[in-house]
Design a protein around this motif. Structure first.
Motif, PDB file in Angstrom:
ATOM      1  N   GLY A 132       0.825  -1.218   0.000  1.00 26.00           N
ATOM      2  CA  GLY A 132       0.000   0.000   0.000  1.00 26.00           C
ATOM      3  C   GLY A 132       0.853   1.260   0.000  1.00 26.00           C
ATOM      4  N   GLY A 133       0.154   2.391  -0.036  1.00 25.66           N
ATOM      5  CA  GLY A 133       0.851   3.674  -0.040  1.00 25.66           C
ATOM      6  C   GLY A 133       1.360   4.028  -1.434  1.00 25.66           C
ATOM      7  N   GLY A 134       2.105   5.146  -1.490  1.00 25.99           N
ATOM      8  CA  GLY A 134       2.549   5.659  -2.782  1.00 25.99           C
ATOM      9  C   GLY A 134       3.923   5.148  -3.182  1.00 25.99           C
ATOM     10  N   HIS A 135       4.487   5.807  -4.172  1.00 28.61           N
ATOM     11  CA  HIS A 135       5.834   5.476  -4.629  1.00 28.61           C
ATOM     12  C   HIS A 135       6.468   6.766  -5.142  1.00 28.61           C
ATOM     13  CE1 HIS A 135       9.211   3.794  -6.761  1.00 28.61           C
ATOM     14  NE2 HIS A 135       8.968   2.632  -6.178  1.00 28.61           N
ATOM     15  N   PRO A 136       7.719   7.052  -4.704  1.00 28.73           N
ATOM     16  CA  PRO A 136       8.326   8.332  -5.099  1.00 28.73           C
ATOM     17  C   PRO A 136       8.549   8.450  -6.602  1.00 28.73           C
ATOM     18  CG  PRO A 136       9.915   6.929  -3.941  1.00 28.73           C
ATOM     19  CD  PRO A 136       8.582   6.271  -3.808  1.00 28.73           C
ATOM     20  N   GLY A 137       8.607   7.320  -7.300  1.00 23.42           N
ATOM     21  CA  GLY A 137       8.849   7.377  -8.747  1.00 23.42           C
ATOM     22  C   GLY A 137       7.597   7.691  -9.550  1.00 23.42           C
ATOM     23  N   TYR A 138       6.439   7.619  -8.916  1.00 27.62           N
ATOM     24  CA  TYR A 138       5.180   7.839  -9.639  1.00 27.62           C
ATOM     25  C   TYR A 138       4.803   9.303  -9.435  1.00 27.62           C
ATOM     26  CZ  TYR A 138       0.575   6.632 -11.507  1.00 27.62           C
ATOM     27  OH  TYR A 138      -0.548   6.539 -12.285  1.00 27.62           O
ATOM     28  N   LEU A 139       5.202  10.136 -10.405  1.00 21.18           N
ATOM     29  CA  LEU A 139       5.115  11.585 -10.176  1.00 21.18           C
ATOM     30  C   LEU A 139       4.821  12.328 -11.468  1.00 21.18           C
ATOM     31  CD1 LEU A 139       8.036  12.501 -11.507  1.00 21.18           C
ATOM     32  CD2 LEU A 139       8.914  11.829  -9.285  1.00 21.18           C
ATOM     33  N   VAL A 140       4.466  13.583 -11.327  1.00 23.51           N
ATOM     34  CA  VAL A 140       4.447  14.498 -12.473  1.00 23.51           C
ATOM     35  C   VAL A 140       5.447  15.608 -12.179  1.00 23.51           C
ATOM     36  CG1 VAL A 140       2.069  14.071 -13.217  1.00 23.51           C
ATOM     37  CG2 VAL A 140       2.519  15.850 -11.529  1.00 23.51           C
ATOM     38  N   ARG A 141       6.029  16.149 -13.272  1.00 21.97           N
ATOM     39  CA  ARG A 141       7.080  17.161 -13.118  1.00 21.97           C
ATOM     40  C   ARG A 141       6.651  18.439 -13.824  1.00 21.97           C
ATOM     41  NH1 ARG A 141      12.499  16.208 -11.957  1.00 21.97           N
ATOM     42  NH2 ARG A 141      12.071  13.996 -12.226  1.00 21.97           N
ATOM     43  N   GLN A 142       6.967  19.533 -13.169  1.00 20.69           N
ATOM     44  CA  GLN A 142       6.705  20.854 -13.734  1.00 20.69           C
ATOM     45  C   GLN A 142       7.376  20.974 -15.111  1.00 20.69           C
ATOM     46  OE1 GLN A 142       8.952  23.757 -11.622  1.00 20.69           O
ATOM     47  NE2 GLN A 142       7.546  25.428 -12.065  1.00 20.69           N
ATOM     48  N   ASP A 143       6.728  21.684 -16.049  1.00 19.38           N
ATOM     49  CA  ASP A 143       7.337  21.919 -17.364  1.00 19.38           C
ATOM     50  C   ASP A 143       8.649  22.692 -17.203  1.00 19.38           C
ATOM     51  OD1 ASP A 143       5.407  20.671 -18.776  1.00 19.38           O
ATOM     52  OD2 ASP A 143       4.541  22.470 -19.679  1.00 19.38           O
ATOM     53  N   PRO A 144       9.606  22.501 -18.135  1.00 19.49           N
ATOM     54  CA  PRO A 144      10.836  23.312 -18.061  1.00 19.49           C
ATOM     55  C   PRO A 144      10.528  24.769 -18.412  1.00 19.49           C
ATOM     56  CG  PRO A 144      10.840  21.955 -20.047  1.00 19.49           C
ATOM     57  CD  PRO A 144       9.598  21.582 -19.276  1.00 19.49           C
ATOM     58  N   ALA A 145      11.285  25.704 -17.789  1.00 23.72           N
ATOM     59  CA  ALA A 145      11.055  27.128 -18.070  1.00 23.72           C
ATOM     60  C   ALA A 145      11.410  27.432 -19.522  1.00 23.72           C
ATOM     61  CB  ALA A 145      11.895  27.981 -17.124  1.00 23.72           C
ATOM     62  N   THR A 146      12.471  26.731 -20.035  1.00 32.73           N
ATOM     63  CA  THR A 146      12.853  26.911 -21.446  1.00 32.73           C
ATOM     64  C   THR A 146      13.061  25.529 -22.050  1.00 32.73           C
ATOM     65  OG1 THR A 146      15.171  27.008 -20.770  1.00 32.73           O
ATOM     66  CG2 THR A 146      14.015  29.126 -21.047  1.00 32.73           C
ATOM     67  N   GLY A 147      12.902  25.420 -23.349  1.00 36.27           N
ATOM     68  CA  GLY A 147      12.978  24.105 -23.992  1.00 36.27           C
ATOM     69  C   GLY A 147      14.409  23.637 -24.242  1.00 36.27           C
TER      70      GLY A 147
END
Ligand SMILES: CC(=O)SCCNC(=O)CCNC(=O)[C@H](O)C(C)(C)COP(=O)(O)OP(=O)(O)OC[C@H]1O[C@@H](n2cnc3c(N)ncnc32)[C@H](O)[C@@H]1OP(=O)(O)O
Ligand SMILES: O=CC(=O)O
Ligand SMILES: [Mg+2]
Length: 359
Positions: free
Chosen positions: A199-214
């Motif tokens: 049970g519980g979460g996993h640190p690898g299961y995430l979303v990441r903020q978009d980069p400020a520049t490409g």
């Protein structure tokens, strides 16, 4: 109800002399379903003193009980069941899986030995309605033989991909169906998820903020990440299936006993999504479950305010800049009714809830 069955047969006893099935599953507070191993003498000795301190005590016969101790666990549970006055606390069991060498004798011995004390039998690794039909008929035969006058209810653990795919038909397979629990550990294995936890979460299961520049600098710069809830889809499906069939959904185990903070978060996510309770594996998880699955004083105060402001329950009113109407009233009534049901069995909560002043 199976498609091949007529509506009038659904509530008929499945064996001559078996108790009549219930047409509605009564709500009984079950914020924490506390697991214990009846073959563990130290743990078992604590059970009588735990009566009244937790909503459900569950004698576990399945996983976490060593194969060599399976018979001792079954016999131990029968002894505890016979010798203990459970008062307001429900007695449940989790039997071994239906394909194991123990399940048939678990059911036979438990119904004969303590069928009059057992409220709910939890069946693990349920794959589809056929598993519930098997248990349903067998229980009816055993209840008739034991002369029981009330049906024992059945609770399924959702812990296989097939069980998930069949969740609605499992919930509607029998009038005995009391509820479902999520079994995140076995489910993860069956789905071939790459987690290694209970049970519980996993640190690898995430979303990441978009980069400020490409460009490379933006991509490699520090970007905020948010861990996501691995269980959201599964719990939400389970809640819908249970609500559709008038039965009760529960979160399952949280194996990191030391991490009381993440445990509380996981329980609260389930509570907010509609679950009525959770499992407790260790005594210290009981207080967490009670805290989370009892509405807060603030939520009750707000809910009562909305109920009072809504009068006959129709139309719209403004409270603190927010619109309230029939639909928000219904949500508030869920909270108010749950508070009443819990106050009826928990004197400490009753005191807190009675002291709330509706402004
Ligand atoms: C994926 C699944 O299927 S989850 C469901 C199956 N798993 C279970 O049922 C696990 C149930 N819990 C346990 O077996 C134990 O709590 C464990 C193994 C997790 C931890 O046990 P311990 O290492 O003994 O924990 P700890 O040392 O903190 O125990 C403190 C005290 O609480 C007691 N205790 C621990 N768990 C329980 C329990 N579930 N119920 C009652 N008493 C308990 C211990 O006997 C110990 O007593 P003591 O102070 O008199 O010595
Ligand atoms: O039985 C519970 C589970 O998570 O597996
Ligand atoms: Mg399991």
């Amino acid at each position: 109800m199976p498609a091949s069955q007529s509506a009038k047969d659904f509530f008929r006893p499945l064996a001559v002399g078996a108790p009549t099935p219930l047409t509605e599953i009564p709500f009984r507070p079950s914020r924490a379903i506390h697991f214990f191993d009846p073959s563990n003498a130290k743990m078992a000795a604590k059970i009588p003193a735990m009566v009244g301190t937790v909503d459900v005590l569950l004698g576990n016969l399945e996983d976490a009980v060593k194969a060599d101790n399976k018979l001792a666990a079954r016999e131990g549970l029968i002894t505890i069941g016979r010798e203990t006055d459970f008062g307001p606390t429900q007695l449940w069991t989790r039997i071994n899986s239906l394909d194991s060498p123990w399940a048939l004798d678990d059911l036979t011995a438990l119904v004969e030995g303590i069928g009059d004390k057992l409220d709910v039998i939890m069946v693990p690794k349920v794959q589809g309605a056929e598993d519930i039909h098997y248990v349903d008929r067998l229980l009816a035969q055993l209840e008739a033989k034991a002369g029981l006058d009330r049906p024992i209810l059945v609770h399924a653990i959702l812990e296989t991909a097939r069980g998930m795919a069949n969740v609605e038909e499992i919930c509607g397979a029998s009038p005995r169906m009391q509820g479902l629990s999520l079994g995140p550990a076995d489910l993860a294995a069956d789905r071939r998820m790459k987690t290694t936890r209970v049970g519980g979460g996993h640190p690898g299961y995430l979303v990441r903020q978009d980069p400020a520049t490409g460009d490379e600098a933006g991509i490699n710069a520090a970007r905020t990440t948010y861990q996501q809830d691995l269980w959201h889809y599964t719990i939400a499906r389970m809640v819908d299936a249970c609500a559709m069939h008038g039965i009760y959904p529960y979160y399952g185990p949280f194996g990191d006993i030391a991490d009381v903070v993440a445990c509380e978060d996981q329980f609260r996510n389930a509570f907010l999504l509609g679950c009525v309770g959770t499992w407790s594996l260790h005594p210290k998880q009981i207080a967490i479950a009670h805290k989370v699955f009892s509405p807060s004083v603030e939520d009750i105060a707000h809910a009562r305010r909305v109920v009072a402001a809504m009068g006959d329950g129709t139309g719209a009113v403004m409270l603190d800049g927010k619109m309230e109407d029939d639909a928000s009233l219904k949500q508030c009534l869920v909270v108010v009714r749950l508070a009443e049901q819990l106050a009826a069995i928990d004197p400490e909560l009753k005191k807190q809830y009675d002291a709330i002043e509706v402004g």
